[in-house]
Design an enzyme around this catalytic site. Sequence first.
Site, PDB file in Angstrom:
ATOM      1  N   ASP A  67       4.618 -45.261  27.434  1.00 43.40           N
ATOM      2  CA  ASP A  67       3.795 -44.304  28.177  1.00 43.40           C
ATOM      3  C   ASP A  67       2.625 -43.807  27.339  1.00 43.40           C
ATOM      4  OD1 ASP A  67       5.399 -42.946  26.389  1.00 43.40           O
ATOM      5  OD2 ASP A  67       6.496 -41.815  27.889  1.00 43.40           O
ATOM      6  N   ASN A 136      15.222 -32.559  29.670  1.00 44.81           N
ATOM      7  CA  ASN A 136      15.559 -32.539  31.104  1.00 44.81           C
ATOM      8  C   ASN A 136      16.030 -33.920  31.575  1.00 44.81           C
ATOM      9  OD1 ASN A 136      13.236 -34.040  31.128  1.00 44.81           O
ATOM     10  ND2 ASN A 136      12.060 -32.685  32.459  1.00 44.81           N
ATOM     11  N   HIS A 138      14.419 -36.833  31.058  1.00 42.39           N
ATOM     12  CA  HIS A 138      13.417 -37.858  31.371  1.00 42.39           C
ATOM     13  C   HIS A 138      13.489 -39.011  30.381  1.00 42.39           C
ATOM     14  CE1 HIS A 138      10.262 -35.466  28.868  1.00 42.39           C
ATOM     15  NE2 HIS A 138      10.619 -36.500  28.154  1.00 42.39           N
ATOM     16  N   GLU A 143      10.210 -38.205  35.285  1.00 38.63           N
ATOM     17  CA  GLU A 143      10.747 -36.851  35.328  1.00 38.63           C
ATOM     18  C   GLU A 143      11.781 -36.715  36.449  1.00 38.63           C
ATOM     19  OE1 GLU A 143      10.098 -34.867  33.020  1.00 38.63           O
ATOM     20  OE2 GLU A 143       7.981 -34.631  32.559  1.00 38.63           O
TER      21      GLU A 143
HETATM   22  C1  F6R Z   1       7.877 -40.898  24.516  1.00 37.90           C
HETATM   23  C2  F6R Z   1       8.685 -40.713  25.697  1.00 37.90           C
HETATM   24  C3  F6R Z   1       9.478 -39.499  25.956  1.00 37.90           C
HETATM   25  C4  F6R Z   1      10.248 -38.987  24.737  1.00 37.90           C
HETATM   26  C5  F6R Z   1      11.022 -37.727  25.065  1.00 37.90           C
HETATM   27  C6  F6R Z   1      11.748 -37.176  23.858  1.00 37.90           C
HETATM   28  O1  F6R Z   1       7.232 -42.160  24.536  1.00 37.90           O
HETATM   29  O2  F6R Z   1       8.666 -41.568  26.502  1.00 37.90           O
HETATM   30  O3  F6R Z   1      10.374 -39.769  27.000  1.00 37.90           O
HETATM   31  O4  F6R Z   1      11.118 -39.998  24.294  1.00 37.90           O
HETATM   32  O5  F6R Z   1      10.143 -36.756  25.548  1.00 37.90           O
HETATM   33  O6  F6R Z   1      10.806 -36.731  22.944  1.00 37.90           O
HETATM   34  P1  F6R Z   1      11.243 -36.197  21.491  1.00 37.90           P
HETATM   35  O7  F6R Z   1      11.696 -37.385  20.723  1.00 37.90           O
HETATM   36  O8  F6R Z   1       9.971 -35.616  20.908  1.00 37.90           O
HETATM   37  O9  F6R Z   1      12.311 -35.196  21.695  1.00 37.90           O
END
Ligand code: F6R
Length: 246
Positions: A67, A136, A138, A143
Site C-alpha cells: 500500500d 483494528n 486491518h 479497514e
Molecule cells: C503497512 C500496512 C499496515 C500496517 C499496520 C501495522 O504497509 O499495510 O497494515 O502493517 O498498520 O502497522 P505497525 O507495524 O506500525 O503497527
Amino acid sequence: MRISICENYCEMSKEAAKLIASQINLKPDCVLGFATGSTPIGMYHELCEMYKKGEIDFSSVTSFNLDEYYPIKKSNPESYNYYMWDNLFSHVNINPQKIHIPDGETLDPDKECEDYENAIAHCGGIDLQILGIGRNGHIGFNEPNDSLDTKTHVTYLTESTLSANSRFFASIDEVPKKAITMGVSTILKSKKIVMLASGSSKHHVIKELLSEKVNTAVPATLLNIHRDVVVICDKEAYYGNDTEKC
Ligand code: F6R
C-alpha cells in the site's frame, strides 16, 4: 494457520528475515510482497545485514508493496516509497525495475489500481507476502467494514488508523486521508503469507485472529481461509501485558 511465539521483537525480526532469505535462496527470482509500518523495520534491518554478509542476493527478486498513502509525494519521508528505500532498497542489490509500490503521485488512482493488480498477475502472483496488522485488524489498508474490496483499490483511512499513524506526522491533519492498497483477495492469492505482530497493543487483535472466526469487521481474520499463513509474534503480542494465554 501456524503461530510462532518469539521471546522479543528482535527474535521475531530475525525469524521473519530468515524466512525471506530461505524463500530467495529457494527461488532467486521470487516475487515478494512487502509491508511498511513500525513492525517490519527490524526484519528489514536483518535482511540488510544478511545481504552485507553475502547470505542473500536480491538481484532477481521482484517486489510489490502492499500500500501507499494517497496522495503523497515519493520524496515525503512519511511515504511508503521513502520508507522502503530508506529501510531496505538502498542497502541491497534489488533491481529498481523490479520494485513496485503503488504510486501516491498518480493523477489517475483508479487506473493505477488496475495496473497494479495486473502487474502482480503478470509476474505470476506473490510467492511470499509479509503483513503487519493494525490495532483494528486491518491488513494493508483494508479497514473493518461490512464488506471488503477484493482487488487493489483506493480507500479512506478510518479514524483509528489516522490516529495510530499520526505518530509519524507533525499532526493528525497531515496524515493523508486516503490510500491505495492491495485488496483482500490480492493478498489471499499470495502463495505464502507471513504476518508479524509485536507489542501488547496487538494482543487483542491477535487473539481475534487466532479465534478462527472469519469476520470482515476484523479484516485480518480472513487470513483464516488461506492455507499457508504463519503468524510470527513476540510474547507481548501473544500473551498481552498480563501473560494470559490467548
Ligand atoms: C503497512 C500496512 C499496515 C500496517 C499496520 C501495522 O504497509 O499495510 O497494515 O502493517 O498498520 O502497522 P505497525 O507495524 O506500525 O503497527
